[in-house]
Design a protein around this motif. Structure first.
Motif, PDB file in Angstrom:
ATOM      1  N   GLU A  75     -12.229   3.671  11.281  1.00 58.76           N
ATOM      2  CA  GLU A  75     -11.731   2.299  11.131  1.00 58.76           C
ATOM      3  C   GLU A  75     -10.991   2.125   9.808  1.00 58.76           C
ATOM      4  OE1 GLU A  75     -13.486  -2.275  10.990  1.00 58.76           O
ATOM      5  OE2 GLU A  75     -14.542  -0.715  12.141  1.00 58.76           O
ATOM      6  N   SER A  76     -11.463   2.785   8.756  1.00 58.18           N
ATOM      7  CA  SER A  76     -10.786   2.691   7.459  1.00 58.18           C
ATOM      8  C   SER A  76      -9.383   3.273   7.534  1.00 58.18           C
ATOM      9  CB  SER A  76     -11.603   3.425   6.388  1.00 58.18           C
ATOM     10  OG  SER A  76     -12.869   2.823   6.215  1.00 58.18           O
ATOM     11  N   TYR A  77      -9.238   4.395   8.226  1.00 58.99           N
ATOM     12  CA  TYR A  77      -7.915   4.994   8.387  1.00 58.99           C
ATOM     13  C   TYR A  77      -6.979   4.039   9.123  1.00 58.99           C
ATOM     14  CZ  TYR A  77      -8.314   9.752   6.602  1.00 58.99           C
ATOM     15  OH  TYR A  77      -8.408  10.844   5.771  1.00 58.99           O
ATOM     16  N   ILE A  78      -7.468   3.432  10.195  1.00 56.47           N
ATOM     17  CA  ILE A  78      -6.611   2.565  11.005  1.00 56.47           C
ATOM     18  C   ILE A  78      -6.209   1.323  10.222  1.00 56.47           C
ATOM     19  CG2 ILE A  78      -6.568   1.129  13.077  1.00 56.47           C
ATOM     20  CD1 ILE A  78      -8.376   3.270  14.372  1.00 56.47           C
ATOM     21  N   ARG A  79      -7.137   0.734   9.495  1.00 60.97           N
ATOM     22  CA  ARG A  79      -6.806  -0.461   8.714  1.00 60.97           C
ATOM     23  C   ARG A  79      -5.843  -0.129   7.574  1.00 60.97           C
ATOM     24  NH1 ARG A  79      -9.392  -5.017   9.929  1.00 60.97           N
ATOM     25  NH2 ARG A  79     -11.298  -4.925  11.187  1.00 60.97           N
ATOM     26  N   SER A  80      -5.875   1.108   7.089  1.00 58.50           N
ATOM     27  CA  SER A  80      -4.950   1.503   6.026  1.00 58.50           C
ATOM     28  C   SER A  80      -3.539   1.692   6.561  1.00 58.50           C
ATOM     29  CB  SER A  80      -5.434   2.799   5.365  1.00 58.50           C
ATOM     30  OG  SER A  80      -6.694   2.623   4.748  1.00 58.50           O
ATOM     31  N   TYR A  81      -3.423   2.111   7.814  1.00 56.27           N
ATOM     32  CA  TYR A  81      -2.112   2.381   8.405  1.00 56.27           C
ATOM     33  C   TYR A  81      -1.492   1.140   9.046  1.00 56.27           C
ATOM     34  CZ  TYR A  81      -1.964   7.515   8.065  1.00 56.27           C
ATOM     35  OH  TYR A  81      -1.879   8.810   7.608  1.00 56.27           O
ATOM     36  N   VAL A  82      -2.298   0.357   9.750  1.00 56.89           N
ATOM     37  CA  VAL A  82      -1.783  -0.730  10.587  1.00 56.89           C
ATOM     38  C   VAL A  82      -1.995  -2.065   9.879  1.00 56.89           C
ATOM     39  CG1 VAL A  82      -1.859  -1.805  12.864  1.00 56.89           C
ATOM     40  CG2 VAL A  82      -2.386   0.626  12.616  1.00 56.89           C
ATOM     41  N   ARG A  83      -0.971  -2.916   9.923  1.00 57.70           N
ATOM     42  CA  ARG A  83      -1.026  -4.200   9.229  1.00 57.70           C
ATOM     43  C   ARG A  83      -1.287  -5.350  10.198  1.00 57.70           C
ATOM     44  NH1 ARG A  83       4.800  -3.175   6.757  1.00 57.70           N
ATOM     45  NH2 ARG A  83       4.985  -2.520   8.929  1.00 57.70           N
ATOM     46  N   ASP A  84      -1.697  -6.479   9.628  1.00 56.39           N
ATOM     47  CA  ASP A  84      -1.855  -7.744  10.370  1.00 56.39           C
ATOM     48  C   ASP A  84      -2.766  -7.580  11.583  1.00 56.39           C
ATOM     49  OD1 ASP A  84      -0.031  -8.858   8.564  1.00 56.39           O
ATOM     50  OD2 ASP A  84       1.673  -8.300   9.816  1.00 56.39           O
ATOM     51  N   ILE A  85      -3.945  -7.001  11.375  1.00 54.35           N
ATOM     52  CA  ILE A  85      -4.909  -6.819  12.460  1.00 54.35           C
ATOM     53  C   ILE A  85      -5.847  -8.023  12.503  1.00 54.35           C
ATOM     54  CG2 ILE A  85      -6.788  -5.400  13.345  1.00 54.35           C
ATOM     55  CD1 ILE A  85      -5.536  -3.001  12.014  1.00 54.35           C
TER      56      ILE A  85
END
Length: 320
Positions: A75-85
């Motif tokens: 989840e940390s990787y995804i939140r670092s890559y993808v914005r405005d979640i």
């Protein structure tokens, strides 16, 4: 004649409302295409970033192989890559393949993610995306649990030897270049043979490695290490065999013209590559030390010496 003009004027006046209706009807699809273009581009980009995040997360989970922290790490990787979640749902699955006669032992992690995003342009009247859009992506990574004892090792160190490596780390007195040398030395000592001896094998004297850790890995005499250092430039050759010095940096024109009227790009780097520091230095302080007493070479030498950080010496009034 007056009647005709009056009728024409009356007809034009009566048609003004039709143009407004047509304009209003046309704006709806125009705005719809605009919304789709802007929002669609955004979601395509976010979906690509989500795919990259899943791939990076899958590789990280496979390398770390810790099921307790796998979910949070992904989840940390995804939140670092993808914005405005707005919300996120991540699942990670670990698979362990036991060693068999047909298959090598391996560990595999599968990562799947669904992210929800609020649309910037959402309308029930104008064609557009839904108020909330979900993006889906998944990735898989696998590693084989081979040990050093199973295979020989070939390593290439691509190492930075630029001028910045001569500075110290933040908060430390250790120079970066010294730490780099130490790291390469430690790795080399681990996988290369330091104590070479001879034994009689099949009636012949054969080189063998006598290191204490030789039993932990394959024949260390067959391991290899290569070093590829790089600085601020590289040399390339074109199809005609001409060599060009290609810099990784670009200096702006007109910089420190008091040092030299030559810019960085004016220097014949291919000619200077065979010269050493003192060739540059002596040519910079006096053109009679340059090849053929060339003033052009002196201007180049001054610019090179300036890049190397030796500005003070060439600003001293000297014979040119």
């Amino acid at each position: 004649m007056k009647r005709r003009l009056g009728n024409r004027y009356s007809s034009i006046k009566n048609q003004r409302g039709v143009a407004g209706i047509w304009l209003g009807m046309t704006l709806v699809p125009i705005m719809g295409f605009t919304f789709w273009a802007i929002e669609g581009t955004r979601y395509v980009q976010e979906h690509n970033r989500l795919g990259d995040a899943n791939e990076a997360a899958a590789m990280a989970l496979t390398i770390q192989d810790d099921t307790a922290s796998a979910q949070n790490l992904a989840e940390s990787y995804i939140r670092s890559y993808v914005r405005d979640i707005d919300s996120i749902a991540v699942t990670s699955v670990r698979q362990h393949q036991e060693q068999t006669d047909a298959l090598d032992e391996s560990i595999q992690y599968s990562v799947s993610a669904v992210t929800s995003h609020s649309s910037w342009f959402s309308s029930t009247f104008i064609p557009s995306f839904n108020e909330t859009v979900d993006l889906h992506s998944s990735a898989v990574a696998k590693k084989y649990l081979s040990t050093l004892a199973d295979n020989n090792i070939d390593i290439v160190f691509v190492s930075d030897f630029s001028g910045s490596m001569d500075s110290s780390w933040s908060g430390s007195s250790n120079k970066k270049i010294r730490d780099l040398q130490l790291a390469i030395k430690q790795v080399s000592a681990k996988i290369l043979c330091e104590n070479v001896g001879y034994k009689v094998i099949d009636g012949e004297y054969t080189e063998v490695c006598l290191d204490s850790n030789q039993d932990e890995m394959a024949d260390k005499l067959k391991n290899r290490i290569a070093l590829a250092p790089f600085n601020i430039r590289t040399r390339e050759r074109d199809s005609s065999g001409n060599a060009y010095a290609v810099s990784q940096l670009r200096y702006r024109s007109g910089y420190r013209t008091s040092v030299s009227s030559y810019d960085y790009d004016d220097v014949d780097w291919n000619w200077w590559r065979t010269r050493d520091y003192w060739d540059v230095y002596y040519c910079a302080i006096n053109r009679y030390n340059c090849k053929n007493n060339s003033s052009a070479r002196q201007k180049e030498a001054k610019r090179i010496y300036d890049v190397m950080g030796g500005v003070e010496a060439i600003l001293i009034p000297i014979a040119t």
